[in-house]
Design a protein around this motif. Sequence first.
Motif, short mmCIF file in Angstrom:
data_model
loop_
_atom_site.label_atom_id
_atom_site.label_comp_id
_atom_site.label_asym_id
_atom_site.label_seq_id
_atom_site.Cartn_x
_atom_site.Cartn_y
_atom_site.Cartn_z
N SER A 120 0.85 -1.19 0.00
CA SER A 120 0.00 0.00 0.00
C SER A 120 0.88 1.24 0.00
O SER A 120 1.90 1.28 0.69
CB SER A 120 -0.90 0.00 1.24
OG SER A 120 -1.48 1.27 1.44
N ALA A 140 -7.97 2.47 -8.32
CA ALA A 140 -7.60 1.05 -8.29
C ALA A 140 -6.77 0.64 -9.50
O ALA A 140 -6.07 -0.37 -9.45
CB ALA A 140 -8.85 0.18 -8.21
N ARG A 166 -4.00 -7.94 -14.19
CA ARG A 166 -4.67 -6.66 -14.45
C ARG A 166 -3.67 -5.66 -15.06
O ARG A 166 -2.48 -5.73 -14.77
CB ARG A 166 -5.24 -6.07 -13.16
CG ARG A 166 -6.24 -6.97 -12.44
CD ARG A 166 -7.57 -7.02 -13.19
NE ARG A 166 -8.56 -7.80 -12.44
CZ ARG A 166 -8.75 -9.10 -12.61
NH1 ARG A 166 -8.00 -9.77 -13.49
NH2 ARG A 166 -9.67 -9.75 -11.91
N TYR A 168 -2.36 -1.85 -15.29
CA TYR A 168 -2.34 -0.64 -14.46
C TYR A 168 -1.57 0.45 -15.18
O TYR A 168 -0.72 0.18 -16.04
CB TYR A 168 -1.65 -0.92 -13.11
CG TYR A 168 -2.36 -1.93 -12.25
CD1 TYR A 168 -3.25 -1.53 -11.26
CD2 TYR A 168 -2.12 -3.29 -12.41
CE1 TYR A 168 -3.90 -2.45 -10.45
CE2 TYR A 168 -2.77 -4.23 -11.61
CZ TYR A 168 -3.64 -3.81 -10.63
OH TYR A 168 -4.29 -4.72 -9.84
N PHE A 186 0.13 0.15 -4.49
CA PHE A 186 -1.26 0.30 -4.90
C PHE A 186 -1.94 1.29 -3.95
O PHE A 186 -1.38 1.69 -2.92
CB PHE A 186 -1.98 -1.05 -4.83
CG PHE A 186 -1.37 -2.13 -5.69
CD1 PHE A 186 -1.85 -2.37 -6.96
CD2 PHE A 186 -0.31 -2.90 -5.22
CE1 PHE A 186 -1.30 -3.37 -7.75
CE2 PHE A 186 0.25 -3.90 -6.01
CZ PHE A 186 -0.24 -4.13 -7.28
N GLU A 189 -7.10 0.68 -0.70
CA GLU A 189 -8.22 -0.24 -0.91
C GLU A 189 -7.82 -1.40 -1.81
O GLU A 189 -8.16 -2.56 -1.55
CB GLU A 189 -9.40 0.52 -1.52
CG GLU A 189 -10.02 1.57 -0.62
CD GLU A 189 -9.20 2.84 -0.55
OE1 GLU A 189 -8.23 2.97 -1.35
OE2 GLU A 189 -9.50 3.71 0.29
N ARG A 190 -7.06 -1.09 -2.88
CA ARG A 190 -6.66 -2.15 -3.79
C ARG A 190 -5.66 -3.10 -3.11
O ARG A 190 -5.72 -4.32 -3.31
CB ARG A 190 -6.03 -1.53 -5.05
CG ARG A 190 -5.57 -2.55 -6.09
CD ARG A 190 -6.72 -3.40 -6.58
NE ARG A 190 -6.29 -4.35 -7.60
CZ ARG A 190 -6.84 -5.54 -7.79
NH1 ARG A 190 -7.85 -5.94 -7.04
NH2 ARG A 190 -6.40 -6.33 -8.73
N GLU A 193 -7.52 -5.61 -1.07
CA GLU A 193 -8.12 -6.66 -1.89
C GLU A 193 -7.10 -7.73 -2.27
O GLU A 193 -7.39 -8.94 -2.22
CB GLU A 193 -8.72 -6.04 -3.16
CG GLU A 193 -9.92 -5.13 -2.91
CD GLU A 193 -10.38 -4.45 -4.19
OE1 GLU A 193 -9.75 -4.71 -5.25
OE2 GLU A 193 -11.35 -3.68 -4.15
#
Length: 820
Positions: A120, A140, A166, A168, A186, A189-190, A193
């Motif tokens: 994070s 995200a 994914r 980005y 990230f 929040e991401r 996850e």
Amino acid sequence: MLRLALATSRGRLLSLAGPFVALLFAVALVASCGLLMDSGLRARVPAERYGAAPVVVAGQQQVTLDTEEPDLGQSLSEPVAIPAVLARKIAKVPGVTRVVPETSFPVGLTGADGRVIGRSWGSAGLTPYTLREGRAPATAGEIVVDVALGRKVGEKARVAGRDGVREYTVTGVAGPGLARQASVFFTGERAEELFARPGKVSAFGVFGEGERLAERVERALGDSVAVYAGDQRGLAENASAREGREMLIALSGSLGGVIVMVAVLVVSGAFGLAVRQRDREIALLRAIGATPKQVRAMIGREALAVGTVAAVPGLPLGVAVGRWLFDQFVARGMVPEGFTPVVGPVPMLVAAGVGLVTAWLAARGAVRRAASIKPTEALGEAAVERRELGRGRMIVGLVFLALGASASGLSVAAAGETAAASAGAIVLLLITAAALLGPWLVQLAVRLAGGVVGRTSPVSGYLAVANTRTAAKRLAAVATPLILMFAFASTTLFAQSTLGHAATQQALEGNRADYVLESAGPGLPPDVVRAARDLPGVKGVTETIGTTVIADTDEMGSRTLKPLDAIGLTVPAHGIDLGVTSGSLDRLRGDRVALSTLTAGSLGASVGDTVRLRLGDGTPVKLTVVALYERGLGYGDVALPYPLVRDHSEAGMAGRVYVTGGTAERLTALAPGLTVLDRAGAGAAVNAAQEFSDWINLLVLGLIIVFIAISVVNTLVTATGARTREFALLRLIGGTRRQVRGMVRWEALLVGGLAVITGTLIAAPTLMALSYGVTGSPLPHVPSVAYAAMVAATMGLAYVATLTPARTVLLGRPAEQIRG
């Protein structure tokens, strides 16, 4: 007595060369093991990711039993997450100014090699990372990358995490840049996850004031978490750092124990030979009034002097060997970079102490009989070697032989790990028995081979047989280190080949897939697996994850924790056959488990029973056994439902995927960096992994064999060089140089053959017990080429080390030699 000991030592330098060399290398190897253990115990790993935080709070990576008995615990293979609510408790500790939570997890970044850490952006200050370009991630789909990854602001990056691959947008580049632990940041929040542990974090970085901040935090939190400060913070960053530390401690402890055992046998034999060469001197001392106590004191102090002199070069040699071993572990990734070897005084003092105590005990034991019998008897035995064994030595030798034979019989009758675990005890018992009963073995060898040798060579062979009969103790002292070398080498090497062969065979036989998918990153994300299932021609796909679980079981009436290799797999299993013997793997879902037959036997479990396990991150579970299978060496002792292992693993992705059907070209196109192996390639990968795991055993074996071989050569050279008067007498009564060399040659062949046969007889029951325990067959896997090479090496060593000094001795004039 000290002055007399030093005076006699100066005149006996040749006979003391054997004990000196044996002690030198014994001290060196013990010192190298001590260096490794000290480095593990006092491991200091410079902090990188947590470099700015004075204190780090992380999960306890060991699990222990809640019993009153002492428990060393077992290490966990997966990082332990801790409750996020602990931040409030930490913030209340006096002196704490700021608490920063950290959620870290491995991710795969397209084009990046090695381990990439997902984090994070809120924890960037723990390093501290600062933006070099761009801005922090706001959505995200945005990330900030480590400058070491070589990405630019604005470009697109594909990142593989536990929820798939994914794309980005890189919004920032941050430094300082950590090559070994490069980070991808990230949004908060991401990151939660991808971390996939609601309400938990990886660690806390604690900022504050005061010299004892860590102590105050530790008192406030208790034993539920681990608190790190200083260089210890590096242990909180990486599981490999903790594993490397524990590996050093465990390896040095086990290796040190074996080396001490070998050193006692080798040094005892060397001192025994040296004392026997001084029988006349000791007998004369007794005859002129020396008491047994004075003789023992003289020899004991002489041994201490030799041990002290041997420790002077032995300790620096041990430090050099220890540093070399440490560098080898780092180069192969067994110890993480950043670890530094520690050279402290305690291991050096222990190594020197072991050498001195071993020397003193060996010398006192060797002189015990010569010092205790009557002077007249001592003079008689100095002239003619006493052929029978001492009563005490005989009794102890027979006891060890009986214990070894009993252990061999019981191990074959036992099942599972009990038989395998007894192998080490069997070889130690039988080697000790062979060392004690060595003269009997020499006499037995002469009785069996004497007739053939005498008929083959009427002069040299006859002399060799006659000399062997009358000098059995001397030849036994020469044969003992050879027996030790052959038995130990064959046991270690062929135990490894037996386990490796069985594991490789089980892995190959159980692989029914057409292709096996692997990734250079932390794993294979689920969307790649789903895409593989949807390819035309694919009939089945099985995902697997490797892990380690800990069994909470009862052994001999007490609870114990036992680490077990485990595999998580999806069912129905396509392309992988564990060799189920009872039950069904199709029921491997939810709270179910399957066990190998070996593990089921050690746990006392069968289909329908419940077993208590702790998963890789320490989570306790109770699972019902639904199947037993045979191929535990190839695929793991425990098989678990794939979702259960995935949810308690750091990466949360498949390690290997077995695919039945399809084509290699279409599978390779599923994702960049994907490795597709056919059956032959998968088999080669299994062999490569086995070779890497065998390296440590070969390294340990090599060190000990070098030590024994040097001692063997030194003992043979010393024993042969001390026979100058004997060779001179033979030549004076008519023997030629050729005949004397022939006698020595036959003696060398007898001693070498005795070592090979006895070593084989020692290794055979040991290997049979191991093989029966892990494979169900009493026949171990012994490569014929390797066995033949060991036989040739042993015979060649005995031959060269005996003939070379004999040739030198025979160059002199016998009349002058007999007067000396």
